[in-house]
Design a protein around this motif. Structure first.
Motif, PDB file in Angstrom:
ATOM      1  N   HIS A  66      -5.998  -4.442  -0.055  1.00  0.00           N
ATOM      2  CA  HIS A  66      -4.982  -4.547   0.994  1.00  0.00           C
ATOM      3  C   HIS A  66      -4.665  -5.993   1.338  1.00  0.00           C
ATOM      4  O   HIS A  66      -3.629  -6.286   1.924  1.00  0.00           O
ATOM      5  CB  HIS A  66      -5.372  -3.730   2.220  1.00  0.00           C
ATOM      6  N   PRO A  69      -1.938  -7.597  -3.204  1.00  0.00           N
ATOM      7  CA  PRO A  69      -1.295  -6.506  -3.953  1.00  0.00           C
ATOM      8  C   PRO A  69      -1.644  -6.489  -5.443  1.00  0.00           C
ATOM      9  O   PRO A  69      -1.698  -5.421  -6.056  1.00  0.00           O
ATOM     10  CB  PRO A  69       0.201  -6.759  -3.750  1.00  0.00           C
ATOM     11  N   MET A  72      -4.510  -4.288  -6.053  1.00  0.00           N
ATOM     12  CA  MET A  72      -4.220  -2.852  -6.027  1.00  0.00           C
ATOM     13  C   MET A  72      -3.864  -2.387  -7.434  1.00  0.00           C
ATOM     14  O   MET A  72      -4.317  -1.325  -7.885  1.00  0.00           O
ATOM     15  CB  MET A  72      -3.075  -2.540  -5.056  1.00  0.00           C
ATOM     16  N   THR A  73      -3.095  -3.181  -8.159  1.00  0.00           N
ATOM     17  CA  THR A  73      -2.749  -2.855  -9.541  1.00  0.00           C
ATOM     18  C   THR A  73      -4.012  -2.783 -10.395  1.00  0.00           C
ATOM     19  O   THR A  73      -4.162  -1.890 -11.234  1.00  0.00           O
ATOM     20  CB  THR A  73      -1.767  -3.905 -10.102  1.00  0.00           C
ATOM     21  N   GLU A  76      -5.794   0.465  -9.552  1.00  0.00           N
ATOM     22  CA  GLU A  76      -5.090   1.607 -10.139  1.00  0.00           C
ATOM     23  C   GLU A  76      -5.323   1.696 -11.647  1.00  0.00           C
ATOM     24  O   GLU A  76      -5.388   2.796 -12.200  1.00  0.00           O
ATOM     25  CB  GLU A  76      -3.599   1.533  -9.814  1.00  0.00           C
ATOM     26  N   GLU A 105       5.393   9.253  -3.292  1.00  0.00           N
ATOM     27  CA  GLU A 105       5.285   7.909  -3.856  1.00  0.00           C
ATOM     28  C   GLU A 105       4.803   7.924  -5.307  1.00  0.00           C
ATOM     29  O   GLU A 105       5.192   7.065  -6.100  1.00  0.00           O
ATOM     30  CB  GLU A 105       4.311   7.048  -3.035  1.00  0.00           C
ATOM     31  N   ARG A 106       3.951   8.882  -5.662  1.00  0.00           N
ATOM     32  CA  ARG A 106       3.286   8.822  -6.963  1.00  0.00           C
ATOM     33  C   ARG A 106       3.582   9.973  -7.927  1.00  0.00           C
ATOM     34  O   ARG A 106       3.545   9.777  -9.128  1.00  0.00           O
ATOM     35  CB  ARG A 106       1.765   8.781  -6.776  1.00  0.00           C
ATOM     36  N   SER A 145      -0.787  -2.713   6.749  1.00  0.00           N
ATOM     37  CA  SER A 145      -0.849  -2.924   5.301  1.00  0.00           C
ATOM     38  C   SER A 145      -0.833  -1.591   4.550  1.00  0.00           C
ATOM     39  O   SER A 145      -0.143  -1.444   3.538  1.00  0.00           O
ATOM     40  CB  SER A 145      -2.112  -3.712   4.940  1.00  0.00           C
ATOM     41  N   GLU A 148       2.682   0.034   4.875  1.00  0.00           N
ATOM     42  CA  GLU A 148       3.694  -0.662   4.073  1.00  0.00           C
ATOM     43  C   GLU A 148       3.717  -0.161   2.632  1.00  0.00           C
ATOM     44  O   GLU A 148       4.732  -0.275   1.954  1.00  0.00           O
ATOM     45  CB  GLU A 148       3.446  -2.169   4.087  1.00  0.00           C
ATOM     46  N   LYS A 149       2.621   0.397   2.176  1.00  0.00           N
ATOM     47  CA  LYS A 149       2.523   0.898   0.805  1.00  0.00           C
ATOM     48  C   LYS A 149       2.965   2.357   0.693  1.00  0.00           C
ATOM     49  O   LYS A 149       2.954   2.931  -0.390  1.00  0.00           O
ATOM     50  CB  LYS A 149       1.099   0.718   0.293  1.00  0.00           C
ATOM     51  N   GLN A 150       3.312   2.958   1.817  1.00  0.00           N
ATOM     52  CA  GLN A 150       3.757   4.346   1.835  1.00  0.00           C
ATOM     53  C   GLN A 150       5.223   4.397   2.233  1.00  0.00           C
ATOM     54  O   GLN A 150       5.711   3.528   2.955  1.00  0.00           O
ATOM     55  CB  GLN A 150       2.930   5.154   2.854  1.00  0.00           C
TER      56      GLN A 150
END
Length: 157
Positions: A66, A69, A72-73, A76, A105-106, A145, A148-150
């Motif tokens: 968080h 970014p 986060m990649t 994932e 989102e996914r 944070s 913001e990703k949703q």
């Protein structure tokens, strides 16, 4: 029948899933977040997490991803494949309630993840923040944070 329950963090998805599972006792429940959390305990994945982040502790990794970014990649790239396989397996069930917070989102663009019903749970933003802080103890900055990703609640509804 495949029922997806989705919505942003702290909006009450778990309560809706619980109500549905009581009303539909023959349905299995797939809790996406629980499955993700279990992967952190898988020895192979845990080692990949330790190699990438210096830890396999979810709280430590959460703070890292968080704050950056790009991290986060990286996360994932380690967990997406096993999560997608578990989700695909869940979607193969004929009677299932799927608690998937980031469905829109996914997963919503994949034909393999086409449910019969989508229930999007939402609540007032101030209540949402209070629930998250009460449950998780996250700071307002971390909550922002995450949100913001949703997609916003308005976009999901």
């Amino acid at each position: 029948m495949k029922i997806v329950v989705t919505g942003n963090i702290g909006c009450g998805k778990s309560t809706v899933v619980q109500m549905l599972s009581e009303a539909l006792p023959t349905f299995q429940v797939f809790d996406f977040d629980k499955v993700v959390h279990e992967f952190y305990n898988d020895p192979t994945i845990a080692q990949h997490l330790k190699d990438a982040f210096g830890s396999s502790d979810r709280a430590v990794i959460s703070d890292i991803v968080h704050a950056d970014p790009a991290q986060m990649t990286r996360l994932e790239s380690i967990i997406n494949t096993p999560i997608l396989w578990a989700t695909l397996n869940a979607f193969s069930q004929t009677q299932i309630i799927l608690d998937i917070p980031l469905f829109f989102e996914r997963l919503s663009t994949f034909p393999e993840f086409l449910p019969d019903v989508v229930i999007c749970v939402a609540c007032q933003p101030d209540l949402q923040v209070r629930r998250i802080q009460s449950r998780s103890g996250f700071s307002v900055e971390k909550i922002k944070s995450i949100l913001e990703k949703q997609l916003s609640q308005a976009e999901k509804s």
